[in-house]
Design an enzyme around this catalytic site. Structure first.
Site, PDB file in Angstrom:
ATOM      1  CE  LYS A  66      -3.782  -0.707   2.017  1.00 48.87           C
ATOM      2  NZ  LYS A  66      -4.878  -0.942   2.996  1.00 48.87           N
ATOM      3  CG  ASP A 111     -16.989   2.194   9.012  1.00 50.24           C
ATOM      4  OD1 ASP A 111     -17.894   2.348   8.190  1.00 50.24           O
ATOM      5  OD2 ASP A 111     -15.801   2.528   8.799  1.00 50.24           O
TER       6      ASP A 111
END
Length: 340
Positions: free
Chosen positions: A70, A183
């Site tokens: 990433k 979340d």
């Protein structure tokens, strides 16, 4: 050979080979090297992009170990004023070791970029699979929920709960005193080589553009009543999200979704306005109601003869330990998940 890093067959063989036959892990190699650099990796195809950068398939040159690399751009992190958040969340994820949590092997940086060395989830996004299928079978859903529950128990034992980073203009709430991750929803879950669920979003998840939910309520759908009402919250939010996730797996859409807009969704969550379709099994309905509606059982729950107290007190939600022992999990989950 030049394109081998992009070959699915190659990835499968090499990943299994190095995972199960090599004792030299990336973490051990890092301890020997003391420092990573981009020259240690052979980059392959791009896997996706996000707000702060991109993610690429990559191979560590010395071991051949396949990872997801990433790449986050410092300038964009600074403009978003999230450098401290990045450091905190990288610190959290780097210490987590669980088969259902995406592993962060290490990180390094240069003048312009920060690089995160992540476990490669070969089967991609769970949300894409859910979108393609419409909804999961009871067996699929139960297996994923079982794995998710094991992962949440592990996170809670390490004082990690989740938070919601979007829609903060709708909801005012107190920050918890424990560590937090992002979340829990299908877009933030990946699938490993064997199809096992992986919690992947610790604040820096990168999604394929075609797989993301486009509605504003994509995050609001998973907010618990205590957050939409501005009350303090803790580990109970994860149990609520688990129930919402289970519902979406079995039905194909979140339980409180309302096409008229986010305010209507907000009101349905606050009222716990829950409607479960008839095709969901009796055991599945029972577990959803015990987690979301805080059902108070006065007789055999599987006879569906009980009253529901429409309270949304987090303390009344079924505990994660009891979720694992629920008849729906025992009946439909394919196999027990092995936790560390």
């Amino acid at each position: 050979k030049e394109n081998a890093v992009n070959s699915e067959e190659y990835l499968y063989v090499w990943s299994l080979f190095y995972k199960y036959t090599h004792t030299l892990t990336l973490t051990q190699l890092y301890r020997q090297k003391h420092e990573w650099s981009l020259s240690d990796f052979e980059l392959g195809k791009p896997l996706g992009k996000g707000k702060f950068g991109h993610v690429y398939l990559a191979r560590e040159k010395r071991t051949g170990f396949i990872v997801a690399l990433k790449v986050l751009y410092k300038q964009e992190l600074e403009e978003g004023k999230v450098e401290k958040q990045l450091r905190r969340e990288v610190e959290i994820q780097s210490h987590l070791r669980h088969p259902n949590i995406l592993r962060l092997y290490g990180y390094f940086y240069d003048e312009k970029r920060v690089y995160l060395i992540l476990e490669y989830a070969a089967k991609g996004e769970l949300y894409k699979q859910l979108r393609d299928c419409g909804k999961f079978t009871e067996e699929q859903a139960a297996t994923y929920i079982q794995q998710m529950t094991h992962a949440l128990l592990y996170l809670h034992s390490n004082h990690v709960i989740h938070r919601y980073n979007c829609l903060c203009f709708l909801v005012k709430y107190n920050q918890p005193t424990t560590n937090v991750i992002r979340d829990i929803k299908p877009e933030n879950l990946l699938l490993g080589l064997k199809g096992e669920l992986k919690i992947a979003d610790f604040g820096w998840s990168v999604h394929a553009p075609t797989s993301r939910r486009t509605t504003l309520c994509g995050t609001l759908d998973y907010l618990p009543p205590e957050m939409v009402e501005g009350r303090e919250y803790g580990e109970g939010v994860d149990r609520w999200s688990l129930g919402v996730l289970m519902y979406e797996f079995l039905v194909g859409s979140p339980p409180f979704e309302d096409q008229s807009g986010y305010r209507a969704t907000y009101k349905r969550i606050a009222r716990v306005d829950l409607h479960i379709p008839d095709h969901v099994s009796v055991e599945g309905r029972d577990l959803i109601q015990k987690v979301l509606v805080c059902a108070c059982v006065v007789s055999n729950p599987l006879n569906n003869q009980y009253t529901k107290l429409l309270q949304h007190d987090p303390e009344n939600r079924l505990s994660l330990d009891k979720v694992l022992c629920h008849p729906w999990i025992l009946k439909y989950a394919k196999r027990p998940s092995r936790s560390l």
